[in-house]
Design an enzyme around this catalytic site. Structure first.
Site, PDB file in Angstrom:
ATOM      1  N   CYS A   1      13.261  10.439   8.244  1.00 16.03           N
ATOM      2  CA  CYS A   1      13.061  10.028   9.634  1.00 16.03           C
ATOM      3  C   CYS A   1      14.367  10.093  10.411  1.00 16.03           C
ATOM      4  CB  CYS A   1      12.462   8.633   9.689  1.00 16.03           C
ATOM      5  SG  CYS A   1      13.277   7.513   8.563  1.00 16.03           S
TER       6      CYS A   1
ATOM      7  N   GLU B   1       9.352   0.825  10.921  1.00 13.17           N
ATOM      8  CA  GLU B   1      10.444   1.794  10.802  1.00 13.17           C
ATOM      9  C   GLU B   1       9.792   3.164  10.934  1.00 13.17           C
ATOM     10  OE1 GLU B   1      12.544   4.536   9.587  1.00 13.17           O
ATOM     11  OE2 GLU B   1      12.584   3.634   7.575  1.00 13.17           O
TER      12      GLU B   1
ATOM     13  N   GLU C   1       9.274  15.434  16.330  1.00  8.94           N
ATOM     14  CA  GLU C   1       9.765  15.314  14.959  1.00  8.94           C
ATOM     15  C   GLU C   1       9.023  16.326  14.074  1.00  8.94           C
ATOM     16  OE1 GLU C   1       8.824  11.626  12.812  1.00  8.94           O
ATOM     17  OE2 GLU C   1      10.832  11.745  11.935  1.00  8.94           O
TER      18      GLU C   1
ATOM     19  N   LYS D   1       0.887  -1.183   0.000  1.00  9.88           N
ATOM     20  CA  LYS D   1       0.000   0.000   0.000  1.00  9.88           C
ATOM     21  C   LYS D   1       0.914   1.219   0.000  1.00  9.88           C
ATOM     22  CE  LYS D   1      -1.933   2.964   2.097  1.00  9.88           C
ATOM     23  NZ  LYS D   1      -1.813   4.431   1.826  1.00  9.88           N
TER      24      LYS D   1
HETATM   25  P1  ADP Z   1       3.744  10.431   7.333  1.00  4.21           P
HETATM   26  O1  ADP Z   1       3.616  10.993   8.707  1.00  4.21           O
HETATM   27  O2  ADP Z   1       5.127  10.172   6.883  1.00  4.21           O
HETATM   28  O3  ADP Z   1       2.796  11.026   6.342  1.00  4.21           O
HETATM   29  P2  ADP Z   1       2.042   8.302   7.900  1.00  4.21           P
HETATM   30  O4  ADP Z   1       2.495   7.467   9.026  1.00  4.21           O
HETATM   31  O5  ADP Z   1       0.892   9.212   8.074  1.00  4.21           O
HETATM   32  O6  ADP Z   1       3.330   8.982   7.405  1.00  4.21           O
HETATM   33  O7  ADP Z   1       1.736   7.421   6.629  1.00  4.21           O
HETATM   34  C1  ADP Z   1       2.588   6.418   6.162  1.00  4.21           C
HETATM   35  C2  ADP Z   1       1.741   5.390   5.478  1.00  4.21           C
HETATM   36  O8  ADP Z   1       0.788   4.897   6.401  1.00  4.21           O
HETATM   37  C3  ADP Z   1       0.943   5.904   4.286  1.00  4.21           C
HETATM   38  O9  ADP Z   1       0.928   4.903   3.279  1.00  4.21           O
HETATM   39  C4  ADP Z   1      -0.441   6.084   4.870  1.00  4.21           C
HETATM   40  O10 ADP Z   1      -1.463   5.969   3.921  1.00  4.21           O
HETATM   41  C5  ADP Z   1      -0.503   4.938   5.850  1.00  4.21           C
HETATM   42  N1  ADP Z   1      -1.481   5.105   6.923  1.00  4.21           N
HETATM   43  C6  ADP Z   1      -1.916   6.250   7.488  1.00  4.21           C
HETATM   44  N2  ADP Z   1      -2.843   5.989   8.444  1.00  4.21           N
HETATM   45  C7  ADP Z   1      -2.989   4.640   8.487  1.00  4.21           C
HETATM   46  C8  ADP Z   1      -3.780   3.742   9.268  1.00  4.21           C
HETATM   47  N3  ADP Z   1      -4.626   4.177  10.203  1.00  4.21           N
HETATM   48  N4  ADP Z   1      -3.652   2.420   9.027  1.00  4.21           N
HETATM   49  C9  ADP Z   1      -2.793   1.950   8.107  1.00  4.21           C
HETATM   50  N5  ADP Z   1      -2.034   2.749   7.334  1.00  4.21           N
HETATM   51  C10 ADP Z   1      -2.116   4.072   7.520  1.00  4.21           C
END
Ligand code: ADP
Length: 506
Positions: free
Chosen positions: A311, A277, A408, A202
């Site tokens: 990160c 990670e 962060e 995904k």
């Molecule tokens: P960032 O803070 O780097 O934007 P996120 O942690 O929000 O990163 O997102 C990283 C990935 O996790 C993306 O592919 C996002 O769609 C996915 N994501 C965000 N929320 C959820 C959730 N509740 N469950 C699973 N995947 C998620």
């Protein structure tokens, strides 16, 4: 499928890429390109201009379910598990070759979709992605168990032989972020393939395009149907459905610590294996005897590379007070010379942040810093208008309680603090974080630097360098920066089960 007028006039964007972008982009499910079952799509934007560049399928739980079932079939009954390790290795190697053949297109896509300079995408993201497949292709033939001498006797005089087998964990759900879209896909997919797993990937909703291009390369390399499925969609829908899907044996996630905790919750329902990670707020420590030129350039690069959207960014700079002013002014000077612009424009050294959400978030942190009394050394007026640009920023006069020091930011914002002695208090302050992903140490006395490195609670420490990544080097975090490691031999453990087999031979 909708076809839109090609929208990109830039010389770097080939006719073929323009045509590819002008069609709604489907997902890769079971070896075929499929739109979402719902028929919905969502738009993808160029963060340097805010303009729409493409539309992709909006996958949700129904599509994740199709993808997981395809991955399950491929794992249980497809040709993939029966392929010899050397055939599997050759195929993985071919994927690396194809990435290099498509390097220019992939770098262009990253510049458009993520905003990073194309030169950086070509030199870093694309090269390291190809390296990851090439490196992992070698592991396919080297996944070995052991024979183990045992002391147990089931009955007197019985002769036993015991061994371990390393077996693919099964169907892996992989969820990746937007900061290195292609590279994060490579970090995840390559080791899963080397171990014989099948995958549902995904990708981040902000940056889905390079992984979709990679999907075609996977097919071109000859990957059997269903071995890697790529779903585009949002985190709360597609991501959550993948993390909680009962057909998934293991979830591998890269992203924020906050979402990492949600992944663990979703996976805990049926106790899926999880590797994470996550975030960081890495300390970068400059001892009094550091080489100033090297350190200034390195400290600036540690935080400003990829617009601070790493990160492992060197976000907290601690400098011995004998050289503090010179180092901080030097870093601010570097910041002032960085050319911001569109990732496809020649000479651009820093692009925009990835999205309006990140733009608002980082600016919120800058406001918090201002409110808490930090001093600013930066040139906000130079940021181009129209996109999500934030100029590189150095904050001084900070203290350990400030939000900008603790949390962060994920933007080009450095917080700098002087120290008097290299003592326990400094090490404690460097380690005073919920994170433990990376750290830097700068000194001409490499023995002293190594002793500091040994005391830092972080999964990676760079001495007199920063951001050195290699497919052979494990990367990951202590504390709330994650579980498990990416890359190197260490990543294989994320995708393998250990089976102990004991046989009576007499
Ligand atoms: P960032 O803070 O780097 O934007 P996120 O942690 O929000 O990163 O997102 C990283 C990935 O996790 C993306 O592919 C996002 O769609 C996915 N994501 C965000 N929320 C959820 C959730 N509740 N469950 C699973 N995947 C998620």
């Amino acid at each position: 499928m909708n076809v839109h007028a090609p929208i990109l006039q830039h010389a770097s964007v080939s006719e073929a890429l323009n045509k590819w972008l002008s069609h709604d982009r489907p997902m890769l499910i079971d070896g075929r390109w499929e739109m979402a079952a719902s028929g919905r799509t969502f738009d993808v934007h160029d963060p340097a201009t805010g303009a729409r560049i493409a539309a992709v399928a909006e996958g949700d739980a129904a599509d994740v379910d199709r993808a997981v079932k395809a991955a399950r079939r491929a794992f249980e009954t497809g040709p993939w598990p029966r392929m010899t390790p050397s055939d599997r290795g050759r195929l993985i190697h071919r994927i690396g070759d194809l990435i290099l053949e498509h390097a220019d297109t992939l770098a262009t896509i990253e510049a458009l979709d993520n905003g990073k300079p194309k030169t950086v995408a070509r030199a870093a993201d694309v090269t390291l992605s190809a390296d990851m497949f090439h490196y992992m292709s070698g592991w396919a033939t080297k996944i070995e168990g052991r024979t183990i001498p045992i002391s147990a006797l089931a009955a007197p005089g019985m002769e036993l032989v015991s061994m371990t087998r390393k077996e693919a964990i099964g169907v892996v759900g992989q969820i990746i972020p937007w900061n290195f879209p292609l590279l994060m896909a490579a970090w995840k997919v390559a080791p899963a393939l080397a171990t014989g797993c099948t995958v549902v990937l995904k990708v981040a909703e902000e940056t889905p395009l390079s992984a979709l291009w990679l999907g075609q390369l996977l097919l071109d390399a000859g990957l059997p149907d269903g071995v890697v499925n790529i779903v585009t969609g949002f985190g709360e829908t597609a991501g959550a459905a993948l993390a909680g899907h009962p057909g998934v044996d293991k979830v591998a996630f890269t992203g924020s610590t906050e979402v990492g905790k949600l992944i663990v919750q979703a996976a805990s329902k049926d106790l899926k294996k999880v590797s994470l990670e996550l975030g960081g707020k890495s300390p970068n420590i400059v001892l009094g005897d550091a080489d100033l030129d090297l350190t200034i350039a390195g400290a600036a690069n540690s935080i400003f590379f990829n617009h601070g959207q790493c990160c492992n960014a060197g976000a907290r700079l601690y400098v011995h007070d004998s050289i503090y002013d010179r180092v901080v002014e030097g870093v601010a000077q570097v910041a002032g010379q960085i050319r911001l612009g569109h990732g496809l424009d020649e000479g651009t050294e820093m692009g925009p942040l990835v999205s309006s959400v990140q733009y608002d978030r980082v600016r919120g942190f800058l406001q918090a810093g201002r409110d808490e009394g930090a001093e600013f050394m930066f040139r906000q007026d130079q940021a181009p208008e129209g996109g999500y640009f934030v100029a590189p920023t150095v904050l001084t006069n900070t203290n350990p309680q400030m939000k900008v020091v603790r949390e962060e930011i994920f933007g080009p914002v450095l917080v700098a603090t002087p120290f008097k002695e290299l003592d326990d208090a400094l090490i404690a302050e460097a380690n005073n974080s919920v994170y433990g992903l990376a750290a830097g140490v700068w000194s001409r006395d490499t023995g002293r630097a190594l002793s500091v490195a040994n005391r830092l609670r972080a999964g990676t420490v760079w001495i007199n360098c920063y951001h050195v990544f290699d497919a052979a080097l494990p990367f990951g975090g202590y504390k709330q920066s994650g579980w498990g490691r990416e890359m190197g031999e260490a990543v294989l453990a994320n995708y393998l089960e250990t089976k102990a087999v004991t046989m009576r031979i007499g």
